[in-house]
Structure formats: C-alpha cells, structure tokens
Design a protein around this motif. Structure first.
Motif: not given
Length: 223
Positions: A24-48
């Motif tokens: 239910x989009x009113x109860x959950x916020x989905x963040x899909x992130x498949x870029x696992x080959x980037x840097x740790x900073x890319x990962x942090x920025x992607x989640x933000x």
C-alpha cells in the motif's frame, strides 16, 4: 532484513516487482536500487535520492540524511521505507560493510525500515565470510528461488497462452515436457523457448506445437 537469491532468469526481479506492487503506497515507500557496482558514495547518494532528498557532499552528512529521512517517514508520516537492493552479488565488501552501519537505528534497538537484498546464489557464500557476518546475522529471512518442475512449466505456459487469448491447447503434452526438460524449469528460458516454438510452428503452418517443432526451435536457439 531479508535475502532473496536465484539463478539468472529464475524470476528474482519479477518477484521483487510483485512484492513492491503489493504494498500500500500510503503505508510503504519503496526505494529500488540495482546499482551495486558503483562506489559506496554512489550507494549513499542513491538511497538519499530515493528518499526524496538532495544528496549532500560528505559521507557523514549522507549517513545522517538517510537516517533522518527514514525516521521522518516512519515516525512522523507513519510510512515504512522499503529498500530493495538488487544485483548485490556484484557489490564490493566495503559496500556490504556499510549496510550494517547505515541501517543501525537506535543503537540497533529498532527497525523503522524493510531491507531486501537480492542476487545470484553465490551471494550467500559472500555473506558467509567472516567480515560479512555482521550483516549476515541480521538477516531474518532467506529464500532461494527454485526452478519450476515439469507440471509447473506446463501450467505456466498454458496460463500465459490463455492470457493471450488461446481457446484450445497450442502445445502438445510431449512438447511441454520437452520445453521443461531443455529449459530446466527456469522461467526466462521457458519464455524464450516457448516463444520461439510459436514462431517455428507458425512458419511450419502447424496447428499444434509438437516435439518436432520444439526440436527445431532448440536447434535454432543453440540450446
């Protein structure tokens, strides 16, 4: 936190998509992130970015951004963030180390989020290494997608033929068995082989896909 693994073409991404669409989009916020080959900073920025924030520059600021955004969603808006990290078998160990840190809330006393890690089966081997044990120990669900058996392949193909408007059986029982055998039950291979059989059957003006058509399709596909 949960782990979903499966061979290529097993249906991992489809499973993740179906799971996300069931929420239910009113109860959950989905963040899909498949870029696992980037840097740790890319990962942090992607989640933000996925949380709807403008990424800051320093890693420590990004860390606090993610934690604050998650808590704001969960405590103030009553929405649970759902992080889906796909293709994680390609992630570097440094990437996995930071997962345990970034998802540590309230000195590890609360979980205002859902995290699903997905990848190929050898992701389990990576998590079994000593330096990845902190993350591995926090996983409360582990599931491996297995191939379809012969009866499931037959039902799978008949189901999709019905959705396509077929009023009668297009594949013979022997043809369905041959497709199940050569695809080894992996859905993506089943899809590709069944589609190729339909094309070969049409070219040969066949009213029923039989073992001969399947054999021709297998030869053309090089399976």
């Amino acid at each position: 936190m949960g782990l979903l693994v499966g061979e290529p073409g097993a249906g991992k991404t489809f499973t993740l998509r179906a799971f996300a669409e069931s929420l239910n989009p009113s109860l959950y916020k989905v963040i899909y992130f498949p870029l696992s080959t980037g840097t740790v900073m890319d990962f942090f920025r992607g989640l933000v970015t996925g949380l709807g924030e403008e990424p800051k520059f320093r890693k420590v600021d990004l860390f606090h951004q993610i934690q604050k955004a998650v808590l704001t969603f969960y405590q103030e808006r009553k929405i649970t963030p759902v992080f889906i990290l796909d293709e994680m078998q390609l992630a570097k160990d440094l990437f996995l180390h930071d997962l345990s840190i970034i998802f540590n809330f309230g000195m590890d006393s609360e979980n205002p989020f859902i995290l699903v890690i997905s990848g190929l089966p050898y992701m389990q081997d990576k998590l079994s290494l000593n330096h990845n044990r902190p993350l591995s120990q926090r996983l409360v669900m582990r599931y491996k997608i297995e191939p379809l058996n012969k009866d499931e392949v037959a039902g799978y193909i008949r189901h999709y033929m019905s959705l396509a408007g077929a009023k009668h059986d297009v594949f013979s029982d022997v043809a369905l068995g041959a497709i199940a055998s050569h695809s080894r039950g992996w859905p993506r291979l089943v899809n590709n082989l069944a589609t190729h059989c339909l094309l070969c059957g049409y070219q040969a003006k066949k009213e029923l896909i039989d073992e001969e058509v399947v054999r021709l399709a297998i030869q053309e596909m090089g399976l």
